[in-house]
Design a protein around this motif. Structure first.
Motif, PDB file in Angstrom:
ATOM      1  N   ILE A 127      -3.595 -14.799   2.935  1.00 54.89           N
ATOM      2  CA  ILE A 127      -2.861 -15.114   4.149  1.00 54.89           C
ATOM      3  C   ILE A 127      -3.710 -14.706   5.348  1.00 54.89           C
ATOM      4  CG2 ILE A 127      -0.763 -14.662   5.479  1.00 54.89           C
ATOM      5  CD1 ILE A 127      -0.273 -16.167   2.880  1.00 54.89           C
ATOM      6  N   PRO A 128      -3.908 -15.579   6.324  1.00 50.78           N
ATOM      7  CA  PRO A 128      -4.681 -15.193   7.503  1.00 50.78           C
ATOM      8  C   PRO A 128      -4.090 -13.949   8.169  1.00 50.78           C
ATOM      9  CG  PRO A 128      -4.286 -17.556   7.492  1.00 50.78           C
ATOM     10  CD  PRO A 128      -3.465 -16.992   6.383  1.00 50.78           C
ATOM     11  N   GLY A 129      -4.928 -12.967   8.414  1.00 51.31           N
ATOM     12  CA  GLY A 129      -4.475 -11.755   9.086  1.00 51.31           C
ATOM     13  C   GLY A 129      -3.899 -10.696   8.180  1.00 51.31           C
ATOM     14  N   ALA A 130      -3.758 -10.971   6.883  1.00 51.18           N
ATOM     15  CA  ALA A 130      -3.217  -9.962   5.970  1.00 51.18           C
ATOM     16  C   ALA A 130      -4.195  -8.805   5.837  1.00 51.18           C
ATOM     17  CB  ALA A 130      -2.942 -10.584   4.604  1.00 51.18           C
ATOM     18  N   TYR A 131      -3.641  -7.591   5.822  1.00 56.62           N
ATOM     19  CA  TYR A 131      -4.470  -6.386   5.790  1.00 56.62           C
ATOM     20  C   TYR A 131      -4.159  -5.603   4.516  1.00 56.62           C
ATOM     21  CZ  TYR A 131      -6.676  -2.032   7.289  1.00 56.62           C
ATOM     22  OH  TYR A 131      -7.468  -0.915   7.373  1.00 56.62           O
ATOM     23  N   PRO A 132      -5.170  -5.347   3.661  1.00 52.93           N
ATOM     24  CA  PRO A 132      -4.912  -4.633   2.404  1.00 52.93           C
ATOM     25  C   PRO A 132      -5.049  -3.119   2.547  1.00 52.93           C
ATOM     26  CG  PRO A 132      -7.150  -5.465   2.409  1.00 52.93           C
ATOM     27  CD  PRO A 132      -6.533  -5.891   3.731  1.00 52.93           C
ATOM     28  N   VAL A 133      -4.201  -2.403   1.822  1.00 53.85           N
ATOM     29  CA  VAL A 133      -4.256  -0.947   1.753  1.00 53.85           C
ATOM     30  C   VAL A 133      -4.287  -0.554   0.280  1.00 53.85           C
ATOM     31  CG1 VAL A 133      -3.033   1.211   2.253  1.00 53.85           C
ATOM     32  CG2 VAL A 133      -2.979  -0.658   3.904  1.00 53.85           C
ATOM     33  N   VAL A 134      -5.173   0.373  -0.081  1.00 58.12           N
ATOM     34  CA  VAL A 134      -5.237   0.902  -1.446  1.00 58.12           C
ATOM     35  C   VAL A 134      -4.848   2.375  -1.373  1.00 58.12           C
ATOM     36  CG1 VAL A 134      -6.637   1.231  -3.508  1.00 58.12           C
ATOM     37  CG2 VAL A 134      -7.067  -0.731  -2.015  1.00 58.12           C
ATOM     38  N   PRO A 135      -3.572   2.712  -1.619  1.00 61.27           N
ATOM     39  CA  PRO A 135      -3.129   4.102  -1.469  1.00 61.27           C
ATOM     40  C   PRO A 135      -3.741   5.004  -2.534  1.00 61.27           C
ATOM     41  CG  PRO A 135      -1.276   2.545  -1.489  1.00 61.27           C
ATOM     42  CD  PRO A 135      -2.468   1.808  -1.986  1.00 61.27           C
ATOM     43  N   ARG A 136      -4.053   6.225  -2.145  1.00 59.92           N
ATOM     44  CA  ARG A 136      -4.562   7.227  -3.068  1.00 59.92           C
ATOM     45  C   ARG A 136      -3.434   8.194  -3.443  1.00 59.92           C
ATOM     46  NH1 ARG A 136      -9.700   6.697  -3.836  1.00 59.92           N
ATOM     47  NH2 ARG A 136      -9.708   8.622  -5.070  1.00 59.92           N
ATOM     48  N   PRO A 137      -3.560   8.893  -4.565  1.00 57.43           N
ATOM     49  CA  PRO A 137      -2.502   9.821  -4.987  1.00 57.43           C
ATOM     50  C   PRO A 137      -2.198  10.870  -3.916  1.00 57.43           C
ATOM     51  CG  PRO A 137      -4.100   9.498  -6.749  1.00 57.43           C
ATOM     52  CD  PRO A 137      -4.669   8.836  -5.535  1.00 57.43           C
ATOM     53  N   GLY A 138      -0.914  11.072  -3.668  1.00 55.85           N
ATOM     54  CA  GLY A 138      -0.490  12.054  -2.678  1.00 55.85           C
ATOM     55  C   GLY A 138      -0.450  11.530  -1.264  1.00 55.85           C
ATOM     56  N   SER A 139      -0.836  10.271  -1.060  1.00 56.31           N
ATOM     57  CA  SER A 139      -0.816   9.706   0.287  1.00 56.31           C
ATOM     58  C   SER A 139       0.496   8.966   0.525  1.00 56.31           C
ATOM     59  CB  SER A 139      -1.990   8.750   0.491  1.00 56.31           C
ATOM     60  OG  SER A 139      -1.897   7.640  -0.385  1.00 56.31           O
ATOM     61  N   VAL A 140       0.848   8.866   1.801  1.00 59.49           N
ATOM     62  CA  VAL A 140       2.076   8.177   2.199  1.00 59.49           C
ATOM     63  C   VAL A 140       1.706   7.018   3.121  1.00 59.49           C
ATOM     64  CG1 VAL A 140       4.271   8.367   3.421  1.00 59.49           C
ATOM     65  CG2 VAL A 140       3.477  10.248   1.994  1.00 59.49           C
ATOM     66  N   VAL A 141       2.231   5.846   2.822  1.00 58.48           N
ATOM     67  CA  VAL A 141       2.086   4.681   3.686  1.00 58.48           C
ATOM     68  C   VAL A 141       3.414   4.492   4.409  1.00 58.48           C
ATOM     69  CG1 VAL A 141       1.669   2.201   3.810  1.00 58.48           C
ATOM     70  CG2 VAL A 141       0.394   3.604   2.174  1.00 58.48           C
TER      71      VAL A 141
END
Length: 209
Positions: free
Chosen positions: A154-168
Motif C-alpha cells: 500500500i502506498p505510504g504503509a510503514y512497517p514496524v518489527v516489534p522487539r520483545p518487551g517493546s510497546v507499540v
C-alpha cells in the motif's frame, strides 16, 4: 521492559494461556468470528489481567503510564485491562474503532517474541486516523484500489518489527495490518481513552464498554 521483566511477563503470559487452554476456556469463549480481520490461528482473552494478579504490575508501570498521560491527559481512562492474544497468519487492513474523530482512543501493544524471518511486520498507514485522509483511504482499500485490504503493498504503509518487551502505541482510528506472520506472536493489548468532556462522550464510552 527490561530483559528480566520481559522474561517474567512472558512466563506469566504462557502459564495463563496454557491454564485457560487446559480448562476449556477457548472452546467456550473463542466462538466469536474474526475471519474478517485475521486469517490464521488466533487465541484471545479479554480481559486478561483478571486471570492473574501478576499482570497488575503492568498497569502501574510509569514507563507506560507517563507516555499514555502525555498523549491523553493525566485523567485518562483505562478502557480494557489487557487482552491476551496469540496470533499467526496475516490480517486485513482495519481500524479498531469507527469514531468519533475528535476524541482519542489509543491502543498499547506489548510484544514478547524475538523477530525472525517468519514473524512478519506490523504495518500502519500514517495519518489515516484523520477523517479527511483515513476515510478515502479506507474506501479505496475496500474497493480493491491501492492493492486492496489483504496486501502490504500500500502506498505510504510503514512497517514496524516489534522487539520483545517493546510497546507499540497508536491511535485506534489508524488503519493498520499484520502481514508475513507465519509463526505465532504473543501480545498483550491495553486500551485507553481521554476522560469524557461532553455528555455524548459518556454515551460513546458506555456503548464501547
Amino acid at each position: 521492559l527490561t530483559p528480566e521483566e520481559t522474561a517474567h511477563f512472558t512466563r506469566v503470559f504462557d502459564e495463563t494461556m496454557q491454564g485457560l487452554e487446559e480448562s476449556g476456556y477457548f472452546d467456550e469463549v473463542e466462538v466469536r468470528g474474526f475471519s474478517n480481520i485475521t486469517r490464521g490461528y488466533r487465541r484471545q482473552v479479554a480481559p486478561l489481567f483478571e486471570k492473574d494478579e501478576r499482570f497488575y504490575e503492568l498497569l502501574d508501570n510509569p514507563r507506560l503510564n507517563d507516555v499514555v498521560e502525555q498523549l491523553l491527559g493525566e485523567d485518562c481512562m483505562l478502557i480494557e485491562p489487557g487482552q491476551g492474544a496469540i496470533f499467526s497468519g496475516d490480517s486485513t487492513w482495519h481500524c479498531d474503532v469507527d469514531g468519533p474523530h475528535d476524541w482519542t482512543w489509543i491502543k498499547c501493544n506489548l510484544y514478547f517474541d524475538e523477530p525472525g524471518p517468519d514473524t512478519g511486520k506490523f504495518y500502519f498507514i500514517p495519518g489515516s486516523h484523520l477523517r479527511e485522509f483515513g476515510d478515502p483511504v479506507e474506501e479505496a482499500l475496500i474497493a480493491g484500489q491501492l492493492g486492496g485490504v489483504a496486501t502490504a503493498e500500500i502506498p505510504g504503509a510503514y512497517p514496524v518489527v516489534p522487539r520483545p518487551g517493546s510497546v507499540v502505541i497508536f491511535n485506534q482510528l489508524t488503519r493498520h495490518a499484520y502481514f508475513g506472520g507465519k509463526t505465532p506472536r504473543r501480545t498483550i493489548l491495553v486500551n485507553y481513552t481521554q476522560s469524557p468532556r461532553k455528555r455524548w462522550h459518556d454515551w460513546q464510552l458506555a456503548g464501547r464498554i
